[in-house]
Design a protein around this motif. Structure first.
Motif, PDB file in Angstrom:
ATOM      1  N   MET A  14       0.860  -1.218   0.130  1.00 55.07           N
ATOM      2  CA  MET A  14      -0.096   0.298  -0.171  1.00 55.07           C
ATOM      3  C   MET A  14       1.257   0.873   0.329  1.00 55.07           C
ATOM      4  SD  MET A  14      -3.426  -1.306  -0.053  1.00 55.07           S
ATOM      5  CE  MET A  14      -3.866   0.437   0.759  1.00 55.07           C
ATOM      6  N   ARG A  20       0.301   4.958   6.258  1.00 53.51           N
ATOM      7  CA  ARG A  20       0.282   3.834   4.990  1.00 53.51           C
ATOM      8  C   ARG A  20      -1.420   4.247   5.329  1.00 53.51           C
ATOM      9  NH1 ARG A  20       0.727  -0.530   8.201  1.00 53.51           N
ATOM     10  NH2 ARG A  20      -1.809  -0.426   8.573  1.00 53.51           N
ATOM     11  N   ASP A  64      -4.287   2.824   3.564  1.00 49.64           N
ATOM     12  CA  ASP A  64      -5.039   0.882   4.297  1.00 49.64           C
ATOM     13  C   ASP A  64      -6.422   1.251   2.879  1.00 49.64           C
ATOM     14  OD1 ASP A  64      -3.334   0.353   5.038  1.00 49.64           O
ATOM     15  OD2 ASP A  64      -4.660   1.155   7.232  1.00 49.64           O
ATOM     16  N   ARG A  65      -7.091   1.835   2.836  1.00 49.93           N
ATOM     17  CA  ARG A  65      -8.326   1.843   1.761  1.00 49.93           C
ATOM     18  C   ARG A  65      -8.755   3.423   2.294  1.00 49.93           C
ATOM     19  NH1 ARG A  65     -13.448   1.236   5.161  1.00 49.93           N
ATOM     20  NH2 ARG A  65     -12.332   0.629   6.611  1.00 49.93           N
TER      21      ARG A  65
END
Length: 319
Positions: free
Chosen positions: A1, A9, A11-12
């Motif tokens: 990612m 980071r 993630d979604r």
């Protein structure tokens, strides 16, 4: 990612809207979940892009100054590299569990007690912003999150300094038309009273399940509240008369006739024996308050909201 600045980071993606998208992310330095609002800049000349970045940076700084239990916190600001384009500014925010007020209102009007508690906490949050010279400009159900711990006011992305005029073409305003005070549609800059007007619309919608004006066609909506007074609230079982009167005072065409955010928070909280934090000028900017007895006194209480029990969602989509 992908990782922004070697720290965040992604993630979604949890929402998109307008020129931004929100990601559920992880801060790998502090090991905590966060929300990242990534702004997409239009392709334009360098000066225009630089001005847009500075505007987002200024908005992030303004929101980061607002430490209040009913305001979603802003943690950081940065620039993310974008292939074949200008670096995209992003804002790192508190990741909040809950569902937007807009989601709850899809089922119709709320119980008047819940409506009063929600709008009391929204008013307290806005009063804190006003004390810092900031007006939200886009108070609406989609920007109010209900959580087990209380209300969170989201998206100060179009916030402005008190008195600032909208940076758009003549005849246009920043914000959602149905919640924009009539004086702003006539070119007056944003003030605390314009936010209070929006909370009045919010309270009316929570109590009645509809806007305060008849809307016969979509083009009619932005101007309804300029040419028509609000309709009387429908009969709501158990609703105190002073709460109904307060709602209509907030919708006054005269900004001077509207209550302050602090007064609205106190009056609504007292109606349901709720507890809110309201700001007091001075070093202690978010002194807790229980009930109003005399102007100038200090108050004691803590923030609380018995959130509805429906299943919770994640952080709202922007826009």
């Amino acid at each position: 990612m992908p990782v922004l600045d070697g720290r965040y980071r992604l993630d979604r993606r949890i929402g998109t809207g307008g020129m931004s998208e929100v990601w559920c992310a992880h801060d790998e330095v502090l090991d905590r979940p966060v929300a990242i609002k990534l702004i997409t800049l239009p392709y334009a000349d360098r000066a225009t892009v630089a001005a847009a970045v500075e505007q987002v940076r200024a908005e992030a700084r303004a929101a980061a100054r607002l430490a209040h239990p009913n305001i979603a916190s802003v943690h950081d600001f940065g620039l993310a590299p974008v292939p074949d384009g200008p670096a995209a500014p992003y804002i790192v925010m508190e990741l909040v569990d809950g569902q937007t007020l807009a989601g709850h209102l899809r089922g119709g009007a709320l119980d008047w007690r819940i409506a009063a508690r929600v709008c009391a906490e929204v008013s307290a949050a806005l009063a804190a912003a006003h004390l810092h010279g900031i007006v939200h400009r886009d108070v609406k159900p989609a920007n109010i999150l209900l959580t087990p711990a209380g209300v969170k006011v989201l998206d100060f992305g179009i916030a402005a300094a008190i008195g600032q005029r909208d940076p758009v073409a003549e005849g246009e305003v920043v914000g959602t038309p149905a919640f924009v005070a009539p004086e702003r549609l006539n070119g007056v800059g944003a003030t605390p009273a314009t936010d209070v007007y929006a909370v009045g619309v919010l309270l009316y919608v929570c109590l009645a399940g509809r806007l305060p004006w008849p809307v016969h066609a979509e083009p009619d909506r932005p101007l309804s509240h300029v040419y028509r007074p609000p309709e009387p609230l429908p009969t709501v079982a158990g609703l105190p008369a002073d709460v109904a009167a307060l709602c209509l005072r907030c919708l006054s065409a005269d900004p001077a006739a509207r209550p302050t955010g602090v007064a609205m928070a106190l009056l609504l909280a007292a109606a349901v024996e709720a507890q809110v934090y309201v700001p007091v000028p001075g070093p202690d900017l978010s002194l807790p308050v229980r009930r109003h007895t005399e102007t100038g006194q200090r108050w004691r209480a803590r923030t609380a909201l018995d959130a509805p029990t429906e299943a919770a969602g994640r952080h709202r989509a922007p826009g």
